[in-house]
Design an enzyme around this catalytic site. Structure first.
Site, PDB file in Angstrom:
ATOM      1  N   ARG B 120       0.812  -1.234   0.000  1.00 15.62           N
ATOM      2  CA  ARG B 120       0.000   0.000   0.000  1.00 15.62           C
ATOM      3  C   ARG B 120       0.837   1.272   0.000  1.00 15.62           C
ATOM      4  NH1 ARG B 120      -2.683  -2.991   4.067  1.00 15.62           N
ATOM      5  NH2 ARG B 120      -4.440  -4.172   3.233  1.00 15.62           N
ATOM      6  N   LYS B 142       1.292  11.054 -11.823  1.00 21.10           N
ATOM      7  CA  LYS B 142       0.465  10.068 -12.507  1.00 21.10           C
ATOM      8  C   LYS B 142       1.262   8.795 -12.739  1.00 21.10           C
ATOM      9  CE  LYS B 142      -2.762  12.797 -15.259  1.00 21.10           C
ATOM     10  NZ  LYS B 142      -3.243  12.941 -16.648  1.00 21.10           N
ATOM     11  N   GLU B 184       6.273  17.914 -26.096  1.00 19.64           N
ATOM     12  CA  GLU B 184       5.697  18.261 -24.787  1.00 19.64           C
ATOM     13  C   GLU B 184       6.305  19.552 -24.227  1.00 19.64           C
ATOM     14  OE1 GLU B 184       3.151  16.751 -23.259  1.00 19.64           O
ATOM     15  OE2 GLU B 184       3.057  14.704 -24.057  1.00 19.64           O
ATOM     16  N   LYS B 226       4.467  23.084 -15.599  1.00 18.98           N
ATOM     17  CA  LYS B 226       3.617  21.945 -15.249  1.00 18.98           C
ATOM     18  C   LYS B 226       3.332  21.937 -13.740  1.00 18.98           C
ATOM     19  CE  LYS B 226       2.597  17.127 -15.860  1.00 18.98           C
ATOM     20  NZ  LYS B 226       2.873  15.842 -16.511  1.00 18.98           N
ATOM     21  N   GLU B 236      -6.525  16.311 -10.909  1.00 20.00           N
ATOM     22  CA  GLU B 236      -7.078  16.441 -12.257  1.00 20.00           C
ATOM     23  C   GLU B 236      -8.593  16.597 -12.293  1.00 20.00           C
ATOM     24  OE1 GLU B 236      -6.276  13.216 -15.059  1.00 20.00           O
ATOM     25  OE2 GLU B 236      -5.599  14.749 -16.429  1.00 20.00           O
ATOM     26  N   ARG B 240      -5.974  21.235 -14.615  1.00 19.71           N
ATOM     27  CA  ARG B 240      -4.911  20.360 -15.062  1.00 19.71           C
ATOM     28  C   ARG B 240      -5.137  19.788 -16.453  1.00 19.71           C
ATOM     29  NH1 ARG B 240      -2.012  15.761 -11.432  1.00 19.71           N
ATOM     30  NH2 ARG B 240      -0.894  14.727 -13.107  1.00 19.71           N
ATOM     31  N   ASN B 244      -3.332  18.568 -21.465  1.00 22.02           N
ATOM     32  CA  ASN B 244      -3.613  17.622 -22.535  1.00 22.02           C
ATOM     33  C   ASN B 244      -3.812  18.301 -23.889  1.00 22.02           C
ATOM     34  OD1 ASN B 244      -3.618  15.008 -21.184  1.00 22.02           O
ATOM     35  ND2 ASN B 244      -5.229  15.953 -19.936  1.00 22.02           N
ATOM     36  N   HIS B 247      -3.465  16.322 -26.995  1.00 24.35           N
ATOM     37  CA  HIS B 247      -3.512  14.903 -26.629  1.00 24.35           C
ATOM     38  C   HIS B 247      -4.802  14.209 -27.055  1.00 24.35           C
ATOM     39  CE1 HIS B 247      -0.034  16.027 -24.331  1.00 24.35           C
ATOM     40  NE2 HIS B 247       0.114  14.825 -23.809  1.00 24.35           N
ATOM     41  N   HIS B 251      -4.034  11.033 -28.893  1.00 22.17           N
ATOM     42  CA  HIS B 251      -4.394   9.699 -28.396  1.00 22.17           C
ATOM     43  C   HIS B 251      -5.168   8.914 -29.449  1.00 22.17           C
ATOM     44  CE1 HIS B 251      -4.029  10.798 -23.829  1.00 22.17           C
ATOM     45  NE2 HIS B 251      -2.882  10.443 -24.352  1.00 22.17           N
ATOM     46  N   HIS B 264       4.370   8.820 -28.824  1.00 21.63           N
ATOM     47  CA  HIS B 264       3.405   9.671 -28.143  1.00 21.63           C
ATOM     48  C   HIS B 264       3.592  11.144 -28.524  1.00 21.63           C
ATOM     49  CE1 HIS B 264       0.838  11.232 -24.965  1.00 21.63           C
ATOM     50  NE2 HIS B 264       1.836  11.969 -24.525  1.00 21.63           N
TER      51      HIS B 264
END
Lengths: 363, 363
Positions: B120, B142, B184, B226, B236, B240, B244, B247, B251, B264
C-alpha cells in the site's frame, strides 16, 4: 438509524448501521451523481442481496451494472480483480462511475482497490455483509489483493464515500463466520476499552443469537474505536498498528495452515491469547486478565489455542513466518502487547520467550 | 545544479536538473534511510546506466536490488508490473524499501504504480532518461499501466520523493525520441507562456543539438509550468486538463495506428496543430498563430499533419476514439483549445466542425 461519522478532512464519510437499509432508496440518496453505478459482489452473496441493492440504486443511477466474482480468499488475486476492470471498460464506465462492494472482506478489499486504481480513482461505497467486514474493513481505507508470496501485498489506502452495514444481511451468515467476526469485536477491549469488554462479557450470548440491539451496539462501538485509532494515523505509521493485536500470531497460523483452513478471525482469536500470554510473561498483565480474555473468546465460539503448523519445529516455523509479516522491519518482529488491560503497546520480545509462549499455547 | 521545488504539502519533492548527477552519491544523500533499494529499469537502459546508479546507491543502502523489464509500451501491463512485485518479495523488501525508476515514461509509470501499491505504498524516486519523461512524467504524480481496452486505465496518483533529470543520459537517446520529447516542451507555450514559446523559436536548433544550457532551461521551464498547473489541481478535476493540449487528437492517432507506430510526442505534435486549427475555426486564434505553431513543430523534427487512421471514414474513426478517451464525460469530447496565444480553455465543439478540421489536417 445509527450513523458514525469518520472524520478524515476532505475524505470524510459516514457509516450507517441498521436493519434492512439496503433496499431503501433513501439510504443512497446523498451519494455523488453519476451516469452509472457498478455493483461488485460474489456468487454466494449475489443470489441473496444483489437484486434488492440493484433495485434501490436504479432510482438514483440511469445505469446499474454488475460484476459477480467467484467467492473466496483464493480468488483475491489479480486475475479476479481484472474481471472488475473488464466490466468497467465493457460498460464504458467513466471516471465518475460509483463502485459498490456488496459482500465480505474479500469483495470489499478488491472493489476498493479496483476503485482506487480505475482511471486512477473513482468513488466507491461499501455494503459489508459479514460481521467481520462490518466492524473491520469498513474503517481504515485499506484495500488490497494477495500475491502468491504474501497476503494483502498489493493495494492502496483509499476511503469509501459511504459504508452501509445492514444487520439484516447477517441472518444468512454461518455461525462460524459470525464468531470469527466477534474476534475483531473482542479485540477492541484489551487494546482500548475495558468497559466495552465488560459489556461484551454480558452480551456475547445475545450477539451469537443475533439480537438486533446488541449487534448495533457492538458494530457501532467497534467502528468508533477503530475510527478513533485510524483518525490519528491514517497511513499506518505508528499507533494504528495496535489494531493488529493478535494478528502477528494469527497471520502466521493462517499462512502456516494454508489460507482458508482457519478463518481470519479464528487465527486472531488464538493469536490474542498468545499475545496476552506473551504480555504476561513480560510482566505487563497478570494471569487473571489472560484468563478473562481466554474465557470470553471461548464463549464467542472461537479457538483459544494456537494451531500446530509444523510438527518438527512449530515455534521455529511461527518465528520464520512472523519475520516476513508486512509489519516487520529489517526482520525484527513487532508484537502488539497489552500494557495493562485497555492499553496496547508495540514491542519486540526475545525469541526464547516467544518460543516458550508458542510451546505453551499451541495444541 | 538546478533544482525545482514541487510544493504539495507533505508530498513535496525536488526535481534536480543537471549534467552527470546520476553517478554522484551526493545526489541521493537526502533520501529516506532504508535497508534496501530496488532499481527498476529496462533492457535497453540497463546496459547504459544501471551500473553507475547502482554504485552510487550502494554508498547509501546496504542492499541494492534490480529488476530489468522488457522495453516498450506493449509491456506496460499487469504481467510485467508483476515482475516488480516478484522482485520485491523475492528479496524480502519491507515497506521502507525505496524504488528507483531508471528509464523513460513506461518505466516511470510502472515503477510508480508498483511503489503506490506494494504494501500500500513505499517511497520511490524517478530517474528519467528521456526528454519526454524528464519534462512530462517527472511532475504530476500520474502512474499507470495499460488495459487491453485502454491506455493508462489502471493506476494511481502517487508522488515521488525526488526526481533526478540527468541530461547526460540524453546523449544515447535517438534523435526521433528527442524530437518527440520536444513536442511536450513546445506545448507549454500556447497554453501558458508565449515568452517561453519565443525562446524555443530561438533555441530549437540548440536543443536538437543537445546544447547543455539550452536543455537545462527547456526542462526547467517545462517542469515549472507543469508544477504551477498541477499545484492548483493535483487530482485532475479541472485546470490540469489543459496539459492535454494536443492529446485528444494525439491519443486517437496512437490508438488508431496501434500504439508504437507513432511515438506519443509525434501524436501530440500533429494533435496540437489540429487543436490550434479547431481553435481558429471557433474564432479563438488567428491563422498567423496556427502557422507559427506549425512552423516550430516542424523545425523540432515533428509531424504537422495528422495520421489517416481509417481509409473509409477517417473523421468518423477519430470521433469514435476520442469519445472513449478517459477525459470524456458521458460521451462528450472535451477539447483543450487555445483562447488567444498563451491561454488554454476546455470546450466541446460541434462534430461537423471537428470533422472539417480532421479532413483539413490529415495527410
Amino acid at each position: 438509524m445509527e450513523t458514525v461519522q469518520i472524520d478524515l478532512g476532505e475524505r470524510s464519510y459516514s457509516i450507517v448501521i441498521d436493519q434492512g437499509v439496503v433496499p431503501q432508496s433513501a439510504t443512497w440518496q446523498k451519494l455523488p451523481k453519476a451516469a452509472a453505478a457498478l455493483i461488485v459482489t460474489n456468487d454466494v452473496v449475489a443470489p441473496l442481496y444483489l437484486a434488492s441493492l440493484k433495485a434501490a440504486l436504479q432510482t438514483q443511477y440511469p445505469q446499474v451494472h454488475e460484476v459477480i466474482l467467484p467467492d473466496g480468499e483464493e480468488h483475491k488475486d489479480w486475475q479476479t480483480l481484472n474481471l472488475i476492470f473488464d466490466g468497467l471498460l465493457a460498460n464504458g464506465c467513466d471516471r465518475k462511475t460509483v463502485l459498490f462492494a456488496l459482500g465480505g472482506g474479500v469483495v470489499g478489499d478488491m472493489t476498493g482497490f479496483a476503485a482506487a486504481s480505475y482511471m486512477r480513482g473513482v468513488p466507491f461505497v461499501q455494503v459489508p455483509t459479514t460481521l467481520l467486514s462490518q466492524v473491520d474493513s469498513s474503517v481504515g481505507g485499506k484495500t488490497a489483493i494477495n500475491h502468491p508470496q504474501g497476503k494483502n501485498m498489493i493495494g492502496a489506502f483509499y476511503q469509501p464515500q459511504l459504508v452501509v452495514c445492514d444487520l439484516a444481511t447477517l441472518a444468512t451468515l454461518p455461525a462460524r463466520e459470525l464468531s470469527a467476526g466477534l474476534a475483531e469485536v473482542i479485540k477492541y477491549g484489551p487494546i482500548a476499552d475495558m468497559e466495552f469488554f465488560s459489556w461484551l462479557e454480558s452480551h456475547v450470548d445475545a450477539l451469537r443469537a443475533q439480537e438486533s440491539a446488541a449487534l448495533v451496539h457492538a458494530v457501532r462501538r467497534s467502528v468508533e474505536i477503530k475510527a478513533w485509532v485510524v483518525g490519528q494515523d491514517e497511513k499506518e505509521s505508528g499507533l494504528r498498528a495496535i489494531l493488529n493485536f493478535g494478528h502477528t500470531f494469527g497471520h502466521a497460523m493462517e499462512a502456516g495452515m494454508g489460507y482458508g483452513n482457519w478463518l481470519h478471525g479464528e487465527g486472531v482469536a488464538a493469536g490474542m491469547v498468545m499475545a496476552a500470554e506473551l504480555s504476561k510473561r513480560l510482566g505487563l498483565v497478570d494471569e487473571a486478565f489472560v484468563q478473562r480474555l481466554r474465557s470470553l473468546i471461548e464463549r464467542a465460539g472461537l479457538p483459544v489455542r494456537g494451531a500446530v503448523i509444523d510438527a518438527q519445529d512449530n515455534a521455529g516455523r511461527y518465528l520464520e513466518l512472523m519475520r516476513v509479516d508486512k509489519k516487520s522491519e529489517a526482520g525484527e518482529i513487532r508484537f502488539v502487547l497489552i500494557d495493562g488491560p485497555g492499553k496496547a503497546v508495540m514491542r519486540s520480545a526475545p525469541d526464547a520467550l516467544v518460543r516458550e509462549v508458542i510451546d505453551a499455547c499451541c495444541v
